[in-house]
Design a protein around this motif. Structure first.
Motif, short mmCIF file in Angstrom:
data_model
loop_
_atom_site.label_atom_id
_atom_site.label_comp_id
_atom_site.label_asym_id
_atom_site.label_seq_id
_atom_site.Cartn_x
_atom_site.Cartn_y
_atom_site.Cartn_z
N HIS A 60 19.71 17.35 -20.78
CA HIS A 60 19.34 15.94 -20.61
C HIS A 60 19.81 15.41 -19.26
CE1 HIS A 60 19.72 11.57 -21.01
NE2 HIS A 60 18.69 11.66 -21.84
N ASP A 61 21.07 15.69 -18.93
CA ASP A 61 21.69 15.10 -17.74
C ASP A 61 21.23 15.73 -16.43
OD1 ASP A 61 23.06 13.55 -19.54
OD2 ASP A 61 24.96 14.63 -19.32
N TYR A 62 20.88 17.00 -16.45
CA TYR A 62 20.56 17.67 -15.19
C TYR A 62 19.11 18.13 -15.11
CZ TYR A 62 25.52 17.44 -14.43
OH TYR A 62 26.78 16.96 -14.28
N ALA A 63 18.66 18.91 -16.07
CA ALA A 63 17.30 19.45 -15.98
C ALA A 63 16.26 18.34 -16.07
CB ALA A 63 17.08 20.49 -17.07
N ALA A 64 16.31 17.57 -17.13
CA ALA A 64 15.31 16.50 -17.30
C ALA A 64 15.50 15.38 -16.29
CB ALA A 64 15.38 15.95 -18.72
N ALA A 65 16.75 15.11 -15.93
CA ALA A 65 17.01 14.02 -14.98
C ALA A 65 16.47 14.34 -13.59
CB ALA A 65 18.50 13.74 -14.90
N SER A 66 16.25 15.62 -13.30
CA SER A 66 15.72 15.98 -11.98
C SER A 66 14.22 15.70 -11.86
CB SER A 66 16.00 17.46 -11.69
OG SER A 66 15.23 18.29 -12.52
N VAL A 67 13.57 15.42 -12.98
CA VAL A 67 12.13 15.12 -12.98
C VAL A 67 11.96 13.62 -12.73
CG1 VAL A 67 9.99 15.20 -14.31
CG2 VAL A 67 11.70 17.02 -14.57
N GLU A 68 11.40 13.27 -11.60
CA GLU A 68 11.29 11.86 -11.23
C GLU A 68 10.19 11.12 -11.98
OE1 GLU A 68 11.11 11.34 -7.01
OE2 GLU A 68 12.93 12.53 -6.69
N ASP A 69 9.10 11.79 -12.29
CA ASP A 69 7.98 11.13 -12.98
C ASP A 69 8.37 10.86 -14.44
OD1 ASP A 69 4.90 10.52 -12.88
OD2 ASP A 69 5.34 11.54 -14.78
N SER A 70 8.27 9.62 -14.86
CA SER A 70 8.71 9.25 -16.21
C SER A 70 7.87 9.89 -17.31
CB SER A 70 8.73 7.73 -16.37
OG SER A 70 7.43 7.20 -16.20
N ASP A 71 6.57 10.04 -17.11
CA ASP A 71 5.72 10.67 -18.13
C ASP A 71 6.08 12.14 -18.33
OD1 ASP A 71 4.18 8.36 -18.71
OD2 ASP A 71 2.89 8.75 -16.98
N LEU A 72 6.27 12.84 -17.23
CA LEU A 72 6.63 14.26 -17.31
C LEU A 72 8.03 14.43 -17.89
CD1 LEU A 72 5.09 15.37 -13.93
CD2 LEU A 72 4.38 16.17 -16.19
N ARG A 73 8.96 13.56 -17.48
CA ARG A 73 10.33 13.63 -18.00
C ARG A 73 10.35 13.39 -19.51
NH1 ARG A 73 12.45 10.50 -14.66
NH2 ARG A 73 12.12 8.59 -15.82
N GLU A 74 9.64 12.37 -19.96
CA GLU A 74 9.59 12.08 -21.40
C GLU A 74 8.96 13.22 -22.19
OE1 GLU A 74 11.10 9.62 -23.07
OE2 GLU A 74 11.94 9.12 -21.12
N ALA A 75 7.92 13.82 -21.63
CA ALA A 75 7.28 14.96 -22.30
C ALA A 75 8.24 16.15 -22.36
CB ALA A 75 6.00 15.35 -21.57
N LEU A 76 8.98 16.38 -21.29
CA LEU A 76 9.96 17.47 -21.26
C LEU A 76 11.07 17.23 -22.27
CD1 LEU A 76 11.07 20.06 -19.97
CD2 LEU A 76 12.22 18.58 -18.29
N LEU A 77 11.60 16.02 -22.31
CA LEU A 77 12.65 15.68 -23.28
C LEU A 77 12.14 15.84 -24.70
CD1 LEU A 77 14.25 12.57 -21.55
CD2 LEU A 77 15.34 14.80 -21.92
N ARG A 78 10.91 15.44 -24.93
CA ARG A 78 10.32 15.60 -26.26
C ARG A 78 10.23 17.08 -26.63
NH1 ARG A 78 4.27 13.63 -28.21
NH2 ARG A 78 4.36 14.64 -30.25
N GLY A 79 9.77 17.89 -25.69
CA GLY A 79 9.65 19.32 -25.94
C GLY A 79 10.97 19.98 -26.25
N ILE A 80 12.00 19.64 -25.47
CA ILE A 80 13.33 20.22 -25.70
C ILE A 80 13.88 19.76 -27.04
CG2 ILE A 80 15.71 20.35 -24.90
CD1 ILE A 80 14.60 19.99 -22.02
N SER A 81 13.76 18.47 -27.34
CA SER A 81 14.34 17.95 -28.58
C SER A 81 13.62 18.47 -29.81
CB SER A 81 14.37 16.42 -28.58
OG SER A 81 13.08 15.89 -28.61
N GLU A 82 12.33 18.81 -29.68
CA GLU A 82 11.56 19.31 -30.83
C GLU A 82 11.65 20.83 -30.99
OE1 GLU A 82 7.54 17.88 -30.69
OE2 GLU A 82 8.15 15.79 -30.95
#
Length: 124
Positions: A60-82
């Protein structure tokens, strides 16, 4: 008639005061997005990693935070959490940004590997 109006007004004010006091006693607490992410992610990491909460927090703090685009970051966080692994489904991202999914994975590759295999080392 006046008595009914006054009684209704008094009853309404008591109800409103009671509701306001209840709200003061137990205000709505919005969950911390990071904590909620770790809570959803960690069960997928159990058995894979000695400290699943640390791996999820790092992702959450490093990998996803490095993605600046909010749509891509939210999709990535969703994928990791699921799923417990970096995943982005194309239908989670607006069509105009779907071409950026591959570049997003390239961008998060190093911090993701560091989170999973070297969580004790500081990330660059």
């Amino acid at each position: 008639m006046l008595l009914r109006f006054c009684t209704a007004a008094f009853a309404s004010s008591l109800i409103l005061i009671g509701a306001a006091q209840a709200q003061v006693r137990s205000p709505l607490k919005m969950p911390d997005p990071r904590s909620e992410f770790v809570r959803q992610c960690a069960p997928h990491m159990v058995g894979r990693w000695a400290h699943p909460e640390s791996v999820c927090g790092c992702l959450h703090d490093y990998a996803a935070a490095s993605v600046e685009d909010s749509d891509l970051r939210e999709a990535l966080l969703r994928g990791i959490s699921e799923t417990g692994v970096p995943t982005i489904e194309t239908d989670w991202v607006p069509p105009a940004k779907q071409s950026q999914i591959s570049a997003t994975f390239t961008q998060i590759a190093k911090p993701t590997l560091q989170c999973m295999f070297e969580p004790a080392k500081p990330l660059d």
